[in-house]
Design a protein around this motif. Structure first.
Motif, PDB file in Angstrom:
ATOM      1  N   LEU A   1       0.848  -1.196   0.000  1.00 62.19           N
ATOM      2  CA  LEU A   1       0.000   0.000   0.000  1.00 62.19           C
ATOM      3  C   LEU A   1       0.878   1.239   0.000  1.00 62.19           C
ATOM      4  N   GLY A   2       0.534   2.223  -0.814  1.00 60.87           N
ATOM      5  CA  GLY A   2       1.300   3.459  -0.891  1.00 60.87           C
ATOM      6  C   GLY A   2       0.488   4.641  -0.387  1.00 60.87           C
ATOM      7  N   ILE A   3       1.106   5.471   0.442  1.00 62.57           N
ATOM      8  CA  ILE A   3       0.479   6.693   0.950  1.00 62.57           C
ATOM      9  C   ILE A   3       1.336   7.868   0.515  1.00 62.57           C
ATOM     10  N   GLN A   4       0.764   8.807  -0.232  1.00 58.93           N
ATOM     11  CA  GLN A   4       1.517   9.955  -0.717  1.00 58.93           C
ATOM     12  C   GLN A   4       1.108  11.205   0.050  1.00 58.93           C
ATOM     13  N   MET A   5       2.123  11.980   0.435  1.00 65.46           N
ATOM     14  CA  MET A   5       1.892  13.235   1.151  1.00 65.46           C
ATOM     15  C   MET A   5       2.692  14.341   0.469  1.00 65.46           C
ATOM     16  N   GLN A   6       2.095  15.525   0.396  1.00 67.74           N
ATOM     17  CA  GLN A   6       2.748  16.678  -0.224  1.00 67.74           C
ATOM     18  C   GLN A   6       2.846  17.798   0.801  1.00 67.74           C
ATOM     19  N   LEU A   7       4.083  18.217   1.099  1.00 70.45           N
ATOM     20  CA  LEU A   7       4.335  19.288   2.058  1.00 70.45           C
ATOM     21  C   LEU A   7       4.971  20.458   1.325  1.00 70.45           C
ATOM     22  N   THR A   8       4.367  21.636   1.455  1.00 73.06           N
ATOM     23  CA  THR A   8       4.935  22.824   0.818  1.00 73.06           C
ATOM     24  C   THR A   8       6.130  23.322   1.622  1.00 73.06           C
ATOM     25  N   ARG A   9       6.906  24.206   1.020  1.00 71.01           N
ATOM     26  CA  ARG A   9       8.071  24.764   1.703  1.00 71.01           C
ATOM     27  C   ARG A   9       7.650  25.565   2.934  1.00 71.01           C
ATOM     28  N   ARG A  10       6.549  26.281   2.814  1.00 69.09           N
ATOM     29  CA  ARG A  10       6.063  27.058   3.952  1.00 69.09           C
ATOM     30  C   ARG A  10       5.652  26.129   5.105  1.00 69.09           C
ATOM     31  N   THR A  11       5.017  25.020   4.747  1.00 67.26           N
ATOM     32  CA  THR A  11       4.612  24.070   5.779  1.00 67.26           C
ATOM     33  C   THR A  11       5.810  23.544   6.544  1.00 67.26           C
ATOM     34  N   MET A  12       6.891  23.233   5.825  1.00 67.83           N
ATOM     35  CA  MET A  12       8.079  22.688   6.473  1.00 67.83           C
ATOM     36  C   MET A  12       8.760  23.720   7.360  1.00 67.83           C
ATOM     37  N   LYS A  13       8.566  25.021   7.067  1.00 66.99           N
ATOM     38  CA  LYS A  13       9.249  26.053   7.838  1.00 66.99           C
ATOM     39  C   LYS A  13       8.436  26.543   9.035  1.00 66.99           C
ATOM     40  N   GLN A  14       7.138  26.337   9.031  1.00 70.69           N
ATOM     41  CA  GLN A  14       6.350  26.831  10.142  1.00 70.69           C
ATOM     42  C   GLN A  14       6.561  25.937  11.363  1.00 70.69           C
ATOM     43  N   ALA A  15       6.252  26.461  12.526  1.00 72.38           N
ATOM     44  CA  ALA A  15       6.639  25.782  13.765  1.00 72.38           C
ATOM     45  C   ALA A  15       5.466  25.267  14.576  1.00 72.38           C
ATOM     46  N   ALA A  16       4.260  25.273  14.038  1.00 73.88           N
ATOM     47  CA  ALA A  16       3.111  24.896  14.861  1.00 73.88           C
ATOM     48  C   ALA A  16       2.381  23.697  14.269  1.00 73.88           C
ATOM     49  N   GLY A  17       2.434  22.566  14.951  1.00 73.47           N
ATOM     50  CA  GLY A  17       1.560  21.441  14.665  1.00 73.47           C
ATOM     51  C   GLY A  17       1.928  20.546  13.517  1.00 73.47           C
ATOM     52  N   ILE A  18       3.089  20.740  12.868  1.00 71.83           N
ATOM     53  CA  ILE A  18       3.412  19.924  11.701  1.00 71.83           C
ATOM     54  C   ILE A  18       3.664  18.473  12.098  1.00 71.83           C
ATOM     55  N   GLU A  19       4.415  18.287  13.176  1.00 74.66           N
ATOM     56  CA  GLU A  19       4.751  16.929  13.619  1.00 74.66           C
ATOM     57  C   GLU A  19       3.493  16.096  13.832  1.00 74.66           C
ATOM     58  N   GLU A  20       2.551  16.631  14.601  1.00 70.60           N
ATOM     59  CA  GLU A  20       1.334  15.881  14.907  1.00 70.60           C
ATOM     60  C   GLU A  20       0.430  15.757  13.687  1.00 70.60           C
ATOM     61  N   ALA A  21       0.392  16.782  12.846  1.00 71.46           N
ATOM     62  CA  ALA A  21      -0.471  16.728  11.667  1.00 71.46           C
ATOM     63  C   ALA A  21      -0.011  15.645  10.699  1.00 71.46           C
ATOM     64  N   VAL A  22       1.296  15.571  10.459  1.00 74.10           N
ATOM     65  CA  VAL A  22       1.833  14.541   9.565  1.00 74.10           C
ATOM     66  C   VAL A  22       1.545  13.161  10.119  1.00 74.10           C
ATOM     67  N   ARG A  23       1.767  12.989  11.416  1.00 78.16           N
ATOM     68  CA  ARG A  23       1.542  11.679  12.038  1.00 78.16           C
ATOM     69  C   ARG A  23       0.074  11.269  11.943  1.00 78.16           C
ATOM     70  N   ARG A  24      -0.828  12.186  12.260  1.00 79.75           N
ATOM     71  CA  ARG A  24      -2.247  11.858  12.234  1.00 79.75           C
ATOM     72  C   ARG A  24      -2.737  11.589  10.818  1.00 79.75           C
ATOM     73  N   ASP A  25      -2.221  12.372   9.861  1.00 86.48           N
ATOM     74  CA  ASP A  25      -2.665  12.193   8.482  1.00 86.48           C
ATOM     75  C   ASP A  25      -2.221  10.837   7.939  1.00 86.48           C
ATOM     76  N   MET A  26      -0.977  10.459   8.219  1.00 85.97           N
ATOM     77  CA  MET A  26      -0.489   9.153   7.777  1.00 85.97           C
ATOM     78  C   MET A  26      -1.254   8.029   8.450  1.00 85.97           C
ATOM     79  N   ARG A  27      -1.463   8.161   9.747  1.00 86.39           N
ATOM     80  CA  ARG A  27      -2.180   7.136  10.494  1.00 86.39           C
ATOM     81  C   ARG A  27      -3.602   6.976   9.960  1.00 86.39           C
ATOM     82  N   GLY A  28      -4.266   8.097   9.694  1.00 86.38           N
ATOM     83  CA  GLY A  28      -5.625   8.029   9.196  1.00 86.38           C
ATOM     84  C   GLY A  28      -5.721   7.403   7.814  1.00 86.38           C
ATOM     85  N   ALA A  29      -4.766   7.749   6.940  1.00 89.56           N
ATOM     86  CA  ALA A  29      -4.784   7.194   5.588  1.00 89.56           C
ATOM     87  C   ALA A  29      -4.551   5.689   5.608  1.00 89.56           C
TER      88      ALA A  29
END
Length: 417
Positions: free
Chosen positions: A210-238
């Motif tokens: 099974l393949g799960i694809q995620m796209q993160l913009t440059r701004r997303t990678m540079k911001q400091a609020a909630g990225i860690e948990e958002a990526v984890r939850r999105d992958m887990r949900g998919a």
């Protein structure tokens, strides 16, 4: 150095000195006295050597037990500190992994081959709080990211057993024979003859990915609020969404595993055609079949999986006019659990509109369904698709398979109108 090793070395030196003294034809008084002293020391060291071995053996056993316990607890602690953000930054910027994340990745790579960054499944669990470094400047107040809507997993709720396989394939032998019993018809008569003990192997093979694809913009990678948990939850949900769908609806072709409901005839699972309005009596008859087959000890040991449309129909029909109890109330009040899903079962079709339902039970501690995953999530970076905008495209690869144990522990109801 161990005490036993020190004594063994001293014994070797004593033997060498005794050999030199014994080679002399006429040793003097001092040499004779020296041989006596060395002989006494040698005999004394033999007792000390045996005692040291016994003591060191106990120490080794204690250290080994401590190491086994500590290894499991340390791994759980390391995985609890794993940061998906570090993995994303490593793939995006080449930033070096550090801390617990680096140790977990190194351990997973030593156990199996990965093209990208391995991410343990335990790291995708929901966590309280953020794992973002404190003190990071954030001039704009960013509200928590709203996750995509995924249904909660129903595979576990229906008694499926999750198995993680390091490599290769696994087989689970399931007993399929019946032991015969009988009384002797007379004083000299024979009792019932023996029945051959038979098992059926349920294999789990790493043939589906099974393949799960995620796209993160440059701004997303540079911001400091909630990225860690958002990526984890999105992958887990998919992963959870597709896994639930595959466990029950997998076609067995086009790279999908064979699902329990879609492949009921292939697995040999009993399919009972209702071809009538969904009612408590239809489910009660199925529960009775479990009880008579000794697949369940009581109605409370049966789990039911239905579509929301079936719930809507049953909850609108009053079972007892005087009490106001509906058909659905009778079902919920009798079986162990009723689980609703719009993802695990196919949408109703036909005229009249019909749906399916699945009933499972755990007999003798044996789960009705096996869901296997291999290794960890293999996270791979696509450096080309979003290169022009500086974005990051990630692909997570998950290898999994589905199988069933005893078919007597499952039943599919079809034609629920």
């Amino acid at each position: 150095m161990l005490q036993s090793a020190q004594i063994a070395r001293r014994q070797s030196e004593i033997r060498q000195q005794l050999a030199e003294l014994a080679a002399k034809d006429s040793p003097g008084d001092d040499e004779t006295r020296q041989m006596d002293e060395l002989d006494r020391e040698y005999r004394s060291n033999e007792s000390r050597y045996r005692a040291a071995l016994v003591a060191e053996d106990d120490e080794r056993r204690e250290a080994g037990a401590e190491l086994e316990t500590r290894t499991g607890s340390e791994w759980s602690t390391l995985v609890g500190q794993f940061e998906v953000r570090q993995a994303a930054l490593h793939l995006d910027e080449g930033r070096a992994l550090d801390g617990a994340t680096a140790e977990v990745v190194q351990e997973l790579r030593s156990a199996g081959g990965y093209r990208g960054i391995p991410i343990p499944y335990e790291a995708l669990e929901l966590r309280a709080g953020e794992t973002v470094a404190s003190g990071t400047p954030d001039p704009v107040t960013t509200r928590p990211i709203i996750d995509r809507l995924f249904p909660e997993s129903v595979a576990g709720a229906m008694g499926a057993r999750m198995v993680n396989v390091p490599s290769g394939q696994q087989e689970y032998p399931v007993t399929t024979s019946n032991v015969s019993a009988g009384w002797a018809s007379s004083e000299t008569g024979d009792v019932a003859g023996p029945t051959a003990y038979a098992t059926t192997d349920r294999s789990l093979k790493p043939n589906q990915t099974l393949g799960i694809q995620m796209q993160l913009t440059r701004r997303t990678m540079k911001q400091a609020a909630g990225i860690e948990e958002a990526v984890r939850r999105d992958m887990r949900g998919a992963i959870m969404q597709e896994m639930d769908k595959a466990v029950f609806q997998g076609s067995g072709g086009s790279g999908e595993p064979l699902g329990v409901v879609a492949g009921a005839s292939t697995y040999g699972i009993t399919e009972t055609a209702i071809d009538a309005t969904a009612s408590w009596s239809a489910f009660r008859a199925a529960v009775t079949r479990f009880l008579t087959a000794n697949a369940a000890g009581s109605p409370g040991g049966v789990r039911v999986l239905i579509r929301p449309e079936v719930w809507d129909t049953m909850d609108a029909v009053i079972f007892d006019d005087g009490s106001g109890i509906t058909e659905y109330d009778r079902l919920v009040g009798t079986v162990g659990s009723v689980n609703l899903t719009s993802n695990g079962l196919a949408a109703p079709v036909g005229s009249p509109v019909e749906s399916n339902a699945l009933l499972t039970t755990t007999a003798g501690g044996q789960s009705p369904i096996f869901v296997a995953t291999w290794g960890a999530v293999d996270m791979i970076r696509d450096p080309y698709s979003d290169a022009a905008s500086g974005g990051l495209r990630l692909t997570g690869l998950v290898t999994m398979d589905v199988s069933v144990s005893r078919t007597a522990q499952l039943e599919v109801l079809t034609g629920l109108q």
